[in-house]
Design a protein around this motif. Structure first.
Motif, mmCIF file in Angstrom:
data_model
loop_
_atom_site.group_PDB
_atom_site.id
_atom_site.type_symbol
_atom_site.label_atom_id
_atom_site.label_comp_id
_atom_site.label_asym_id
_atom_site.label_seq_id
_atom_site.Cartn_x
_atom_site.Cartn_y
_atom_site.Cartn_z
ATOM 1 N N THR A 422 32.205 -44.651 45.136
ATOM 2 C CA THR A 422 32.443 -46.147 45.234
ATOM 3 C C THR A 422 32.455 -46.609 46.396
ATOM 4 N N CYS A 423 31.820 -47.654 46.876
ATOM 5 C CA CYS A 423 31.691 -48.312 47.988
ATOM 6 C C CYS A 423 30.711 -49.330 48.119
ATOM 7 N N ASP A 424 30.943 -50.205 49.083
ATOM 8 C CA ASP A 424 29.719 -51.346 49.352
ATOM 9 C C ASP A 424 28.681 -50.776 49.986
ATOM 10 N N ALA A 425 27.545 -50.787 49.459
ATOM 11 C CA ALA A 425 26.295 -50.312 50.109
ATOM 12 C C ALA A 425 26.070 -50.995 51.404
ATOM 13 N N ASN A 426 26.214 -52.176 51.580
ATOM 14 C CA ASN A 426 25.742 -52.746 52.906
ATOM 15 C C ASN A 426 26.774 -52.217 53.939
ATOM 16 N N GLN A 427 28.076 -52.148 53.669
ATOM 17 C CA GLN A 427 29.036 -51.602 54.490
ATOM 18 C C GLN A 427 28.779 -50.248 54.780
ATOM 19 N N LEU A 428 28.366 -49.443 53.637
ATOM 20 C CA LEU A 428 28.097 -48.006 54.069
ATOM 21 C C LEU A 428 26.806 -48.075 55.057
ATOM 22 N N GLU A 429 25.930 -48.672 54.784
ATOM 23 C CA GLU A 429 24.442 -48.615 55.723
ATOM 24 C C GLU A 429 25.084 -49.019 57.113
ATOM 25 N N ASN A 430 26.062 -49.955 57.267
ATOM 26 C CA ASN A 430 26.598 -50.463 58.621
ATOM 27 C C ASN A 430 27.171 -49.391 59.356
ATOM 28 N N ALA A 431 27.946 -48.503 58.499
ATOM 29 C CA ALA A 431 28.700 -47.574 58.984
ATOM 30 C C ALA A 431 28.040 -46.409 59.737
ATOM 31 N N LEU A 432 26.938 -45.995 58.540
ATOM 32 C CA LEU A 432 25.847 -45.166 59.401
ATOM 33 C C LEU A 432 25.394 -45.355 60.389
ATOM 34 N N LEU A 433 24.920 -46.567 60.421
ATOM 35 C CA LEU A 433 24.049 -46.954 61.808
ATOM 36 C C LEU A 433 24.859 -47.063 62.959
ATOM 37 N N ASN A 434 26.202 -47.529 62.745
ATOM 38 C CA ASN A 434 27.294 -47.354 63.790
ATOM 39 C C ASN A 434 27.382 -45.935 64.088
ATOM 40 N N LEU A 435 27.737 -45.033 63.331
ATOM 41 C CA LEU A 435 27.789 -43.539 63.790
ATOM 42 C C LEU A 435 26.540 -43.196 64.365
ATOM 43 N N ALA A 436 25.340 -43.283 64.074
ATOM 44 C CA ALA A 436 23.964 -42.915 64.639
ATOM 45 C C ALA A 436 23.978 -43.547 66.008
ATOM 46 N N ILE A 437 24.374 -44.825 66.241
ATOM 47 C CA ILE A 437 24.262 -45.471 67.672
ATOM 48 C C ILE A 437 25.463 -44.931 68.563
ATOM 49 N N ASN A 438 26.393 -44.575 67.827
ATOM 50 C CA ASN A 438 27.438 -43.879 68.962
ATOM 51 C C ASN A 438 27.047 -42.407 69.380
ATOM 52 N N ALA A 439 26.379 -41.726 68.373
ATOM 53 C CA ALA A 439 25.739 -40.407 68.657
ATOM 54 C C ALA A 439 24.626 -40.463 69.643
ATOM 55 N N ARG A 440 23.892 -41.483 69.636
ATOM 56 C CA ARG A 440 22.881 -41.965 70.357
ATOM 57 C C ARG A 440 23.180 -41.908 71.998
ATOM 58 N N GLU A 473 28.428 -36.481 56.380
ATOM 59 C CA GLU A 473 28.635 -36.025 57.771
ATOM 60 C C GLU A 473 27.684 -36.499 58.418
ATOM 61 N N VAL A 474 27.933 -37.110 59.871
ATOM 62 C CA VAL A 474 26.994 -37.434 60.911
ATOM 63 C C VAL A 474 27.287 -36.517 62.037
ATOM 64 N N VAL A 475 26.464 -35.384 62.169
ATOM 65 C CA VAL A 475 26.667 -34.454 63.300
ATOM 66 C C VAL A 475 25.820 -34.601 64.218
ATOM 67 N N ASP A 476 26.303 -34.570 65.535
ATOM 68 C CA ASP A 476 25.249 -34.675 66.842
ATOM 69 C C ASP A 476 25.445 -33.485 67.823
ATOM 70 N N THR A 477 24.528 -33.329 68.636
ATOM 71 C CA THR A 477 24.873 -32.204 69.676
ATOM 72 C C THR A 477 24.858 -32.797 71.033
ATOM 73 N N GLY A 530 29.574 -31.277 71.017
ATOM 74 C CA GLY A 530 29.054 -32.170 70.111
ATOM 75 C C GLY A 530 30.140 -32.867 69.214
ATOM 76 N N THR A 531 29.927 -33.536 68.205
ATOM 77 C CA THR A 531 30.987 -34.292 67.356
ATOM 78 C C THR A 531 30.440 -34.277 66.112
ATOM 79 N N THR A 532 31.597 -34.095 64.976
ATOM 80 C CA THR A 532 31.046 -34.504 63.523
ATOM 81 C C THR A 532 31.793 -35.477 62.949
ATOM 82 N N VAL A 533 31.298 -36.242 62.320
ATOM 83 C CA VAL A 533 32.187 -37.388 61.862
ATOM 84 C C VAL A 533 31.931 -37.236 60.330
#
Length: 679
Positions: A422-440, A473-477, A530-533
């Motif tokens: 249960t969530c807002d699909a657009n908000q979830l996409e934005n959240a994953l993109l934010n986490l990916a950019i932080n990981a980058r 989970e968004v996991v980076d090295t 690394g980090t796991t969110v």
């Protein structure tokens, strides 16, 4: 002296069963009794308690009935105070006159005791636990000790052998008469004399070394050497014994010099006494360490729970603050964006148009920042629905690869059982993109980003209800975070990036999205590892197909070339912008700075639509809307809001009411008015 048996309060806390308590109280060191009810009726008393009170019958009797000889003593009042206040009372060395048997005279006893309140399930005091010790003999022993010290001084002065007492600085604090006579000096000079100056030269270095070693050992030690006396050089054997204070601290030494035989006897006796003392201290220390370990474990559990609660409360408070800031920010941006649009459309000079466009773009970025703040504060209205997590994540793979660049590998580990959340699909996409950019940004030299999904069961947590959740989970090295950075990671505007490289709202926005969906966010990270969110979102069943188009029967839209619009807003800047913009579009406009004035203008101006601010002093938008509905139920009302009041508006007007969210463009304003204005 240390007690080897457990205390009554420890037993009562561990074993609440009455039968077990009665059995174990018999083993308690000291007297114990349990009183029940407001009149302090004896429910239990151990053998020591009954022996102390002369073996009298106690069970079922009140304390006043059982101890008439205590009527003038303060004990009954103290029990009442503990009952009424719920606070324990501790008594030290209190004298009490008790009958030790039937018909016996009163005996003077000295007691140390505790009145400990016992609480029922409602938190009320239901009884009192009495625990204590008869310390009469100990007090007698202390009195005897004081008399003994005085006798020691008299005896020491009467002793035929030299005796002395040293302080921690090695200086003498007392010497006896034989010591003074031994040196042939006055008392003051004999006491202050450095004994090393009268050592025989052949013995000096050896005795000084042995003395230093003996004192450092804090144990009795023996020295044999020749000393210069009034009778010439004499062999003396001295024995020194460490002195201890009442608190166990070392205070110096006491010494005596005499013949070898007496010295050896004294050494053996002192060694035996010292060994016994060390054994008792060790036994008591072991008991205290065990108790301390239990207390520390309980405190650690409580501190962890309190830390989690404080963090949740802190984030809630910060969310409320940021939501208010974003609301005010949107109010400021509304006339700025509208004014810049009007300016851009009217000026002919190309340079001025570019300046207006640049300013407009900055204002739009400000609006986006306000949106991020509202996402963190969880007041922005979003569309909650079951979302297939795996398809959403899989569809983002190409976008993520382009956003992260060729230096970072992207991996997907999607559990087929993850299902829907249960969530807002657009908000979830934005959240994953934010986490990916932080990981980058955390992998400047490249690395790997992995997104995992799975279904989780949460049985207990501080921030979410127990139940089924979808974990993403968004996991980076990357470089990882220190504990200090990790503790503040989701705070808004906190960033470790250089100035101009980030707003500090990325993780705060993700946290807000998760909390608004009924989930939460957790971060695991260590420097260099690394980090796991981890996003936890409530699990949901797949949504059924929508039944018909949204607002299918909402009515026919009709664009009017002219009409009257009533603007009600307490903010002069927003009110002026709305009036000017609507007049520019072609509408007639009347405006009011408050609800009462606006209601009067409805009767005189006869508007076809009301643009109404929600948050106003004295009479807010909900009150105005209720009054309009009473007298003009068909008159369209469009609420102008900074997002924060969306839920409150829907609570008053129902879902689907017309809302124009700040900040908005003139085109947004025109479309909303055109869609809602009455014929």
């Amino acid at each position: 002296m240390p007690r080897s048996r457990p205390s009554a309060s420890a037993i009562a806390a561990a074993l609440p069963d009455a039968g077990q308590l009665e059995e174990l109280f018999a083993k308690v060191d000291g007297f114990v009794a349990v009183l029940r009810g407001p009149d302090h009726v004896f429910a239990m008393a151990n053998r020591d308690y009954r022996d102390l009170t002369g073996g009298r019958d106690l069970i079922g009797r009140t304390v006043r009935d059982a101890f008439p000889e205590l009527a003038d003593a303060p004990f009954f009042e103290l029990l009442d105070e503990v009952r009424d206040s719920g606070r324990a009372y501790v008594g030290h060395s209190l004298h009490v006159q008790l009958k030790t048997g039937e018909g016996d005279a009163l005996a003077d006893r000295i007691l140390d005791f505790v009145y400990q309140p016992v609480f029922d399930d409602t938190g009320a005091v239901s009884g009192i636990l009495v625990e204590g010790h008869d310390v009469t003999e100990q007090h007698h022993a202390l009195d005897a000790l004081r008399e003994s010290e005085e006798r020691f001084r008299l005896i020491a002065d009467s002793a035929p052998v030299p005796m002395w007492v040293t302080r921690i600085d090695r200086k003498r604090s007392f010497v006896n008469r034989a010591y003074v006579d031994f040196l042939g000096l006055s008392y003051a000079k004999a006491r202050d004399l450095d004994w090393r100056t009268i050592l025989h030269p052949d013995d000096h270095d050896r005795i000084v070394a042995e003395s230093i070693a003996g004192e450092a050992s804090l144990k009795p030690f023996v020295l044999e050497a020749r000393y210069r006396t009034t009778l010439g050089w004499r062999w003396m054997r001295s024995m020194s014994q460490p002195r201890w204070g009442a608190d166990g601290a070392h205070e110096g030494f006491i010494g005596v010099a005499h013949d070898v035989t007496e010295a050896k006897d004294a050494e053996a006796a002192l060694r035996e006494i010292n060994d016994t003392l060390e054994k008792k201290v060790a036994e008591r220390t072991a008991d205290l360490v065990a108790a301390l370990n239990r207390v520390q474990a309980e405190m650690a559990d409580r501190m962890r729970a309190e830390d989690q609660l404080r963090q949740a409360q802190k984030m809630e408070a910060v969310g409320q603050l940021t939501g208010g800031i974003a609301h005010d920010f949107n109010n400021l941006l509304t006339p700025i964006i509208g004014g810049l649009e009007m300016l851009r459309s009217r000026v002919e000079d190309a340079r001025m148009r570019r300046m207006a466009e640049t300013a407009l773009e900055s204002a739009r970025r400000g609006a986006k920042l306000a949106g991020q703040l509202l996402a963190f504060s969880r007041v922005q209205r979003i569309s909650m629905a079951p979302v297939g997590v795996n398809p959403l994540v899989a569809n983002m793979e190409d976008l993520l690869r382009h956003a992260l660049g060729s230096g970072i590998a992207v991996g997907m580990e999607l559990d087929p059982e993850a299902g829907h959340a249960t969530c807002d699909a657009n908000q979830l996409e934005n959240a994953l993109l934010n986490l990916a950019i932080n990981a980058r940004d955390a992998m400047p030299e490249g690395g790997r980003l992995t997104i995992r999904t799975r279904r989780d069961r949460v049985d207990h947590a501080m921030e979410v209800e127990p139940g089924d959740y979808v974990a993403i989970e968004v996991v980076d090295t990357g470089e990882g975070m220190s504990s200090d950075v990790l503790a503040r990671a989701v705070e808004p505007f906190f960033s470790t990036k250089p100035m101009g490289k980030g707003t500090g709202l990325g993780l705060a926005q993700v946290y807000g999205i998760a909390r608004q969906a009924g989930g939460t966010l957790a971060i695991e990270s260590e420097p260099g590892k690394g980090t796991t969110v981890r996003l936890l979102l409530p699990a949901a069943e797949a949504a059924e197909a929508a039944a018909g188009g949204e607002n299918a029967d909402a009515g026919t839209r009709r664009v009017r070339d002219a009409g009257t619009v009533l603007v009600i807003d307490d903010d002069p800047a927003v009110r002026t912008f709305l009036s000017d913009s609507l007049q520019e579009i072609g509408y007639r406009v009347v405006s009011a700075e408050g609800g009462a004035e606006g209601l009067e203008l409805i009767e005189t101006a006869e508007p076809q639509l009301v643009l109404l601010d929600y948050a106003m002093p004295q009479m807010h938008g909900a009150d105005v809307a209720r009054e309009v509905r009473k007298t003009h139920p068909e008159l369209p009302i469009v609420f102008v809001t900074g997002f924060a009041e969306t839920r409150q508006i829907e609570a008053v007007m129902g879902a689907g009411c017309a809302i124009l969210k700040k900040p908005f463009t003139i085109a947004d304003l025109a479309a909303t008015v055109e869609e809602n204005i009455a014929a």
